[in-house]
Design a protein around this motif. Structure first.
Motif, PDB file in Angstrom:
ATOM      1  N   THR A   1      57.660  15.512  10.388  1.00  0.00           N
ATOM      2  CA  THR A   1      58.897  14.917  10.897  1.00  0.00           C
ATOM      3  C   THR A   1      59.553  15.881  11.874  1.00  0.00           C
ATOM      4  O   THR A   1      59.808  17.038  11.530  1.00  0.00           O
ATOM      5  CB  THR A   1      59.876  14.600   9.743  1.00  0.00           C
ATOM      6  N   VAL A   2      59.782  15.418  13.089  1.00  0.00           N
ATOM      7  CA  VAL A   2      60.480  16.219  14.096  1.00  0.00           C
ATOM      8  C   VAL A   2      61.970  15.951  13.962  1.00  0.00           C
ATOM      9  O   VAL A   2      62.406  14.793  14.058  1.00  0.00           O
ATOM     10  CB  VAL A   2      59.995  15.874  15.523  1.00  0.00           C
ATOM     11  N   ARG A   3      62.740  17.003  13.734  1.00  0.00           N
ATOM     12  CA  ARG A   3      64.184  16.858  13.572  1.00  0.00           C
ATOM     13  C   ARG A   3      64.937  17.575  14.685  1.00  0.00           C
ATOM     14  O   ARG A   3      64.457  18.567  15.221  1.00  0.00           O
ATOM     15  CB  ARG A   3      64.629  17.410  12.212  1.00  0.00           C
ATOM     16  N   ARG A   4      66.091  17.045  14.998  1.00  0.00           N
ATOM     17  CA  ARG A   4      66.937  17.710  15.974  1.00  0.00           C
ATOM     18  C   ARG A   4      67.317  19.096  15.450  1.00  0.00           C
ATOM     19  O   ARG A   4      67.562  19.281  14.253  1.00  0.00           O
ATOM     20  CB  ARG A   4      68.198  16.874  16.216  1.00  0.00           C
ATOM     21  N   ASP A   5      67.299  20.073  16.350  1.00  0.00           N
ATOM     22  CA  ASP A   5      67.608  21.482  16.052  1.00  0.00           C
ATOM     23  C   ASP A   5      66.458  22.213  15.354  1.00  0.00           C
ATOM     24  O   ASP A   5      66.620  23.375  14.963  1.00  0.00           O
ATOM     25  CB  ASP A   5      68.891  21.635  15.215  1.00  0.00           C
ATOM     26  N   SER A   6      65.303  21.539  15.183  1.00  0.00           N
ATOM     27  CA  SER A   6      64.157  22.235  14.587  1.00  0.00           C
ATOM     28  C   SER A   6      63.455  23.081  15.642  1.00  0.00           C
ATOM     29  O   SER A   6      63.736  22.993  16.840  1.00  0.00           O
ATOM     30  CB  SER A   6      63.190  21.223  13.969  1.00  0.00           C
ATOM     31  N   GLN A   7      62.523  23.927  15.182  1.00  0.00           N
ATOM     32  CA  GLN A   7      61.753  24.799  16.071  1.00  0.00           C
ATOM     33  C   GLN A   7      60.328  24.259  16.188  1.00  0.00           C
ATOM     34  O   GLN A   7      59.697  23.915  15.190  1.00  0.00           O
ATOM     35  CB  GLN A   7      61.699  26.224  15.495  1.00  0.00           C
ATOM     36  N   LEU A   8      59.824  24.173  17.413  1.00  0.00           N
ATOM     37  CA  LEU A   8      58.462  23.709  17.640  1.00  0.00           C
ATOM     38  C   LEU A   8      57.726  24.684  18.545  1.00  0.00           C
ATOM     39  O   LEU A   8      58.342  25.377  19.364  1.00  0.00           O
ATOM     40  CB  LEU A   8      58.451  22.316  18.287  1.00  0.00           C
ATOM     41  N   TYR A   9      56.400  24.700  18.403  1.00  0.00           N
ATOM     42  CA  TYR A   9      55.528  25.506  19.259  1.00  0.00           C
ATOM     43  C   TYR A   9      54.708  24.574  20.143  1.00  0.00           C
ATOM     44  O   TYR A   9      54.459  23.410  19.797  1.00  0.00           O
ATOM     45  CB  TYR A   9      54.590  26.378  18.422  1.00  0.00           C
ATOM     46  N   ILE A  10      54.264  25.101  21.290  1.00  0.00           N
ATOM     47  CA  ILE A  10      53.458  24.339  22.238  1.00  0.00           C
ATOM     48  C   ILE A  10      52.037  24.889  22.207  1.00  0.00           C
ATOM     49  O   ILE A  10      51.814  26.066  22.512  1.00  0.00           O
ATOM     50  CB  ILE A  10      54.019  24.450  23.662  1.00  0.00           C
ATOM     51  N   ASP A  11      51.069  24.037  21.840  1.00  0.00           N
ATOM     52  CA  ASP A  11      49.667  24.462  21.749  1.00  0.00           C
ATOM     53  C   ASP A  11      49.572  25.714  20.876  1.00  0.00           C
ATOM     54  O   ASP A  11      50.127  25.755  19.786  1.00  0.00           O
ATOM     55  CB  ASP A  11      49.072  24.679  23.141  1.00  0.00           C
ATOM     56  N   ASP A  12      48.871  26.763  21.348  1.00  0.00           N
ATOM     57  CA  ASP A  12      48.761  27.984  20.558  1.00  0.00           C
ATOM     58  C   ASP A  12      49.711  29.070  21.058  1.00  0.00           C
ATOM     59  O   ASP A  12      49.545  30.251  20.770  1.00  0.00           O
ATOM     60  CB  ASP A  12      47.320  28.507  20.563  1.00  0.00           C
ATOM     61  N   ASN A  13      50.736  28.672  21.819  1.00  0.00           N
ATOM     62  CA  ASN A  13      51.768  29.616  22.256  1.00  0.00           C
ATOM     63  C   ASN A  13      52.618  30.012  21.054  1.00  0.00           C
ATOM     64  O   ASN A  13      53.098  29.156  20.315  1.00  0.00           O
ATOM     65  CB  ASN A  13      52.642  28.955  23.337  1.00  0.00           C
ATOM     66  N   ARG A  14      52.815  31.303  20.848  1.00  0.00           N
ATOM     67  CA  ARG A  14      53.565  31.772  19.676  1.00  0.00           C
ATOM     68  C   ARG A  14      55.075  31.825  19.920  1.00  0.00           C
ATOM     69  O   ARG A  14      55.829  32.256  19.067  1.00  0.00           O
ATOM     70  CB  ARG A  14      53.070  33.168  19.265  1.00  0.00           C
ATOM     71  N   LYS A  15      55.516  31.392  21.101  1.00  0.00           N
ATOM     72  CA  LYS A  15      56.938  31.366  21.385  1.00  0.00           C
ATOM     73  C   LYS A  15      57.473  29.964  21.121  1.00  0.00           C
ATOM     74  O   LYS A  15      57.035  28.997  21.732  1.00  0.00           O
ATOM     75  CB  LYS A  15      57.198  31.767  22.843  1.00  0.00           C
ATOM     76  N   ALA A  16      58.437  29.854  20.213  1.00  0.00           N
ATOM     77  CA  ALA A  16      58.961  28.549  19.821  1.00  0.00           C
ATOM     78  C   ALA A  16      60.082  28.110  20.759  1.00  0.00           C
ATOM     79  O   ALA A  16      60.714  28.922  21.436  1.00  0.00           O
ATOM     80  CB  ALA A  16      59.471  28.596  18.385  1.00  0.00           C
ATOM     81  N   PHE A  17      60.328  26.793  20.795  1.00  0.00           N
ATOM     82  CA  PHE A  17      61.504  26.271  21.490  1.00  0.00           C
ATOM     83  C   PHE A  17      62.305  25.429  20.505  1.00  0.00           C
ATOM     84  O   PHE A  17      61.772  24.898  19.526  1.00  0.00           O
ATOM     85  CB  PHE A  17      61.106  25.446  22.718  1.00  0.00           C
ATOM     86  N   LYS A  18      63.589  25.308  20.764  1.00  0.00           N
ATOM     87  CA  LYS A  18      64.477  24.556  19.888  1.00  0.00           C
ATOM     88  C   LYS A  18      64.625  23.128  20.396  1.00  0.00           C
ATOM     89  O   LYS A  18      64.813  22.900  21.594  1.00  0.00           O
ATOM     90  CB  LYS A  18      65.855  25.223  19.821  1.00  0.00           C
TER      91      LYS A  18
END
Length: 679
Positions: A313-330
């Motif tokens: 479940t994707v929630r607002r204000d959660s942290q996600l990563y893109i592919d195998d990039n270890r830097k998350a975005f909010k």
């Protein structure tokens, strides 16, 4: 509406141009209570065709997403472009849905786009539904069309409803068996589809044979129906008139009652870093896995990345990563795309289609996830057509080079079939697309959105080069500059591979005559030479390079030396291996009025085309099928218009590559040499 994954239906409307997909999209939104009144393609007032170019041309260019909430289900509906020039976005939508509703014009019957979309959906393992539109058009023979659909796509194509005798309504023939129709007994149609459905499952078949149809519950019928869709054992046919609304509410009922939800469809083709199938379950409590299938550079919200949630479940204000990039975005804001607007939501569950804005690192086909420890995963790529048409371009006004580069980058983000190539050797930027119209649209967008105007040069065809014999090459790179020098010597062999095989690099060095750390440098040099070309300046393909001997110096040998040695040794071998230029051959379908057939076939013959056959259609129209070199068709739209008085139309699909005739190869080679000398 609050809903669970079991309530979701994800459906793409696809098909040939002009079959009425956008009007049907409007009719479904109207019947579902999303809009108060239907817009018109002709007036440019539809929910999906919002781009100025779409309104000006009265046809879709991009896909559009909207949702319909019913009492028992949440439908995500994607309207896709029908013109083959813009099929990249249409095919991209297949990565987000369980079902493809292939719309067919009842008046025109099976068209080239119908076949293409049906095949793409089948290969992707998606449920398919044939929607016959314009059933009230004059002179339509629906029985003949059903027979043609079954002959073309198999006996598994069966009606699930039929038009009533007055054609204003549509009668269900899956759950019901009584009523009159124009061209077939409802009871007979009911029996055909029931027999097809029950035979997929042994327990259902057993109950049916033992006690008859009345022994089957609606749930048993639904489960068997869904299994048939998933396994390609059934392709339902249903009937509508999007213009009058006949059959539209019934089509929504079919979406609701019969089509698979995300828990019932074939598993998504995710793979891990080792290219092994990865189990992804529509579990809202598991780690998030979502796939980006559409990118839009919106002037109001910025870059909008639209994704399908497959797990978690994707929630607002959660942290996600893109592919195998270890830097998350909010996830600062989470949106539900809804035609002309974007509705902000708190969460997206498995099966949902949602979007995030202003995350520059997200790209088309990116996998979003929430686990820092997650292995590299990807969704099995869709098979997009190769962009064969090219234009070399430069900014009209000096000082706009950077602005041009940024604009092209933005456009390439949005369209998986639009490519940008930078040829350093020729100091040239080339854009590639699926047709001259495709490229024209992209240049207009660049001008209107980003204020960049360009000067274009004649189209560049995507020629390729290869070799026709095996040969060996050698080069010793030796350079002394006062201090430590450069030294590397390479012996290699080139062998031709079959068409489409690509490139292989083989290390056959024995005894350590070339240390292992220098093999990647040799391959790098070879790949550089392959990009430049050896005959006419086009990339080399379909060959194997085997490095089998060489020498190194313990002090002077460096990576740069083996890059140079590998490059020159490769070019030496290719020069001896009878290099040839390959040209793209395309499948051509030309629909023309019958009186023009002589002019059109003669014109194609003059373009080195091979006529493969001719099909007759309604209203005295003929479809000519041929194969022709793409290079001969650069001015074909204008020529066809002149030969048919504007009534002809055509479509192209890349077929394969073939060697060009010797005179053409000489011409291409002679044109390249001056450019190479200048460089």
């Amino acid at each position: 509406m609050s809903y669970h994954t079991e309530h979701i239906r994800n459906i793409a409307l696809a098909g040939h141009a002009g079959v009425g997909k956008t009007t049907l999209f409007e009719a479904l939104l109207h019947a579902g209570g999303v809009i108060q009144s239907m817009g018109s393609v002709e007036r440019g007032s539809t929910q999906s065709d919002t781009d100025p170019q779409e309104k000006a041309r009265s046809h879709s260019i991009d896909s559009c997403i909207a949702s319909i909430d019913r009492d028992t289900c949440h439908i995500n509906l994607i309207d896709t472009a029908g013109y083959p020039d813009f099929r990249g976005g249409a095919l991209a939508a297949f990565a987000a849905v369980e079902t493809v509703a292939v719309v067919v014009n009842a008046a025109n019957g099976i068209e080239h786009g119908t076949r293409r979309i049906m095949e793409h959906a089948r290969l992707r393992g998606l449920a398919r539904l044939l929607v016959v539109n314009k059933i009230d058009a004059e002179g339509v023979n629906l029985q003949a069309l059903v027979d043609a659909l079954r002959e073309e796509f198999g006996s598994e194509c069966l009606p699930v409803n039929l038009p009533a005798q007055h054609a204003g309504t549509v009668l269900d023939c899956f759950f019901h068996r009584d009523g009159g129709t124009d061209f077939s007994s409802l009871a007979q149609a009911h029996q055909h589809i029931l027999d097809q459905v029950v035979e997929i499952n042994e327990s259902t078949m057993g109950a049916y044979l033992d006690a008859g149809e009345d022994a089957l519950t609606p749930q048993q019928l639904h489960d068997a129906f869904e299994q048939c869709l998933r396994e390609g054992h059934l392709v339902p046919i249903c009937f509508v008139s999007a213009r009058t609304g006949a059959g539209v509410s019934e089509l929504l009922d079919i979406f609701d009652r019969l089509l698979p939800n995300p828990t019932e469809a074939n598993p998504p083709p995710f793979r891990n870093a080792h290219n092994r199938q990865l189990a992804v379950e529509p579990d809202p409590d598991a780690h998030v896995i979502a796939d980006v299938f559409k990118v839009v550079n919106d002037p109001f919200v910025g870059k909008l990345s639209i994704f399908r949630v497959w797990q978690g479940t994707v929630r607002r204000d959660s942290q996600l990563y893109i592919d195998d990039n270890r830097k998350a975005f909010k996830v600062g804001h989470l949106f539900r795309p809804n035609a002309k607007s974007h509705v902000e939501i708190d969460q997206a569950i498995p099966g949902d289609i949602a979007a995030v804005a202003k995350v520059e690192d997200i790209h088309f086909d990116a996998v979003l996830h929430d686990s820092h420890e997650e292995d590299s995963i990807h969704l099995e790529p869709l098979h997009f057509p190769q962009p064969m048409f090219g234009l070399a371009l430069e900014p009209r006004h000096k000082g706009q080079e950077q602005k041009l580069s940024q604009a092209l980058s933005r456009l390439a983000e949005e369209d998986p079939c639009f490519r940008v190539e930078h040829h350093k050797e020729l100091n040239e930027t080339v854009i590639r697309g699926l047709s001259d119209l495709h490229l024209k649209i992209m240049l207009e967008r660049m001008r209107d959105r980003y204020g960049v105007e360009v000067i274009t040069k004649p189209p560049r065809i995507a020629y390729r080069e290869t070799i026709s014999n095996s040969a060996e090459g050698h080069h010793r790179h030796k350079k002394q500059t006062g201090g430590a020098g450069q030294f590397g010597e390479v012996f290699l062999r080139v062998d031709p591979l079959e068409r489409g095989a690509g490139f292989e690099f083989v290390d056959a060095v024995k005894g350590g005559v070339i240390p292992g750390q220098f093999l990647p440098a040799i391959e790098k040099g070879v790949r550089q030479a392959m990009e430049i070309g050896a005959v006419a300046g086009y990339p080399l393909q379909d060959l194997r390079v085997t490095v089998y001997d060489g020498k190194y110096h313990p002090v002077d040998s460096k990576e740069v030396a083996f890059v140079a040695a590998g490059k020159k040794a490769f070019l030496d071998a290719v020069a001896k291996a009878r290099p040839i230029v390959l040209e793209p051959i395309v499948d051509v379908e030309v629909a023309i009025p019958e009186p023009s057939v002589g002019d059109v076939t003669g014109g194609l013959a003059g373009k080195r085309a091979r006529i493969m056959g001719t099909d007759a259609k309604r209203d005295g129209e003929l479809v000519i099928k041929a194969q022709a070199p793409l290079a001969e068709l650069t001015d074909y739209p204008t020529e066809l218009k002149a030969m048919t008085g504007g009534r002809g139309r055509y479509s192209l699909d890349i077929s394969h590559y073939e060697p060009v005739p010797p005179p053409v190869q000489r011409q291409l080679s002679e044109a390249w040499k001056p450019k190479l000398d200048e460089d």
